[in-house]
Motif scaffolding. Structure first.
Motif: not given
Length: 358
Positions: A71-79, A145-154
């Motif tokens: 399973y995968s989870l991508n908080p962003y599309q495009g990079c 760095k600004k949005l911190k979505i990955t941090r909230q996911l963790l």
């Protein structure tokens, strides 16, 4: 290494390519280019644009048998990292954009990612299985760095005691050491750091907006010192660009504390073939034809191979040489090291975000 007069620094792709789903094709005519040059105007806007999205689901079941994740989870599309070889570029076409510059300039942000994850893993029907951030685009790309979505996911994974994997090229993962330490205490996290080369100039033209090699090696050391399991992906191996670096790279990451190393051989699927071909003729014109022919040699005469089982490692003499080098390197520098199997047993007791006593 590169042709300074014909190279766009700070971006991987050097052009926009047509979206295969579009009815019309956009072309830059010579008279327009001449006008821009005369007026001192930019041919196209080079700024990064963030586009808010609100998907209905966030956890994806990975059906490919040779990717190594369920399973995968991508908080962003495009990079915005802009790696010119990135297989994920083609996915941008499904959103109405192109796989070239659009992929690294138009970043789709999944604003409801955290609530969707929580809904998924709190469901009575969900049984804990490792979910990987990210299987498609980097969860620690610059906007994080600004949005911190990955941090909230963790933090959500930690609250629910749910196993999570991370794949990234960015040293920004160091910011979340506090959460990663807590996850690692219960064997709930594993970090895969992607390092393609030890040469900074190679990194700069291949992966223009990624963390420096120095910062990535430092990240391995810091994660390892904190007892956070970390491995390395040398992906992709590109003939005559980084294929000579296998032994020294594995030696270096071993000394920094990595538990393992994996690799893939470059494959230029979909629109990436044209993007990479254009890029290498501008960036490395002296060896462009050689590299392209060597890539073809590991994929049955094509730049791409979509067959499960062979597409990631290639076939033929060159592919066999790469496989043997990795076998020797792991035996010499990583012998006896194993990354722990992630713990899937705790989550059931924390389904509602807190320990159940009965």
């Amino acid at each position: 290494m590169s042709n300074k007069d014909n190279f766009m620094y700070g971006r991987g792709a050097q052009l926009n390519v047509s979206n295969r789903f579009d009815a019309y094709e956009h072309q830059l005519r010579d008279d327009f280019l001449n006008h821009c040059a005369k007026e001192g105007d930019e041919v196209q806007n080079s700024k990064t644009v963030l586009i808010d999205t609100y998907p209905k689901t966030i956890v994806n079941k990975v059906k490919s048998p040779d990717v190594g994740m369920g399973y995968s989870l991508n908080p962003y599309q495009g990079c915005e990292h802009g790696c010119v070889y990135c297989y994920a570029r083609n996915s941008h076409e499904y959103w109405g954009y192109n796989a070239g510059l659009d992929f690294e300039q138009k970043i789709l942000v999944k604003r409801n990612a955290v609530s969707l994850l929580e809904k998924k893993i709190a469901s009575k029907n969900w049984e804990a299985k490792p979910i990987v951030l990210s299987g498609n685009t980097d969860c620690y790309q610059p906007v994080e760095k600004k949005l911190k979505i990955t941090r909230q996911l963790l933090q959500t994974f930690l609250r629910y005691k749910h196993p999570v994997g991370i794949i990234t090229k960015n040293a920004l993962v160091q910011r979340d050491m506090d959460v990663l330490k807590d996850l690692a205490t219960d064997n709930l996290v594993h970090v895969n750091l992607s390092i393609t080369s030890l040469d900074e100039e190679t990194r700069r033209i291949l992966e223009p907006r990624t963390a420096s090699i120095k910062k990535r090696l430092e990240t391995i050391e810091k994660l390892s010192s904190a007892d956070i399991p970390v491995s390395v992906m040398m992906a992709p191996i590109i003939p005559s660009i980084n294929s000579h670096e296998i032994m020294p790279l594995v030696k270096e990451i071993s000394e920094r504390g990595a538990l393992g190393v994996g690799y893939t051989i470059v494959r230029l699927n979909g629109a990436i073939g044209a993007i990479f071909t254009d890029w290498i003729k501008k960036a490395l014109p002296d060896r462009a034809n050689k590299v392209l022919h060597q890539i073809e040699s590991v994929h049955g005469g094509n730049l791409n191979d979509s067959r499960f089982g062979t597409r990631m490692k290639g076939e033929g003499e060159f592919a066999n040489q790469i496989a043997q080098q990795f076998k020797i390197a792991k035996s010499k520098y990583l012998n006896g090291r194993e990354r722990p199997v992630l713990n899937c047993d705790l989550h059931q007791k924390f389904k509602d975000g807190q320990l159940k006593l009965f």
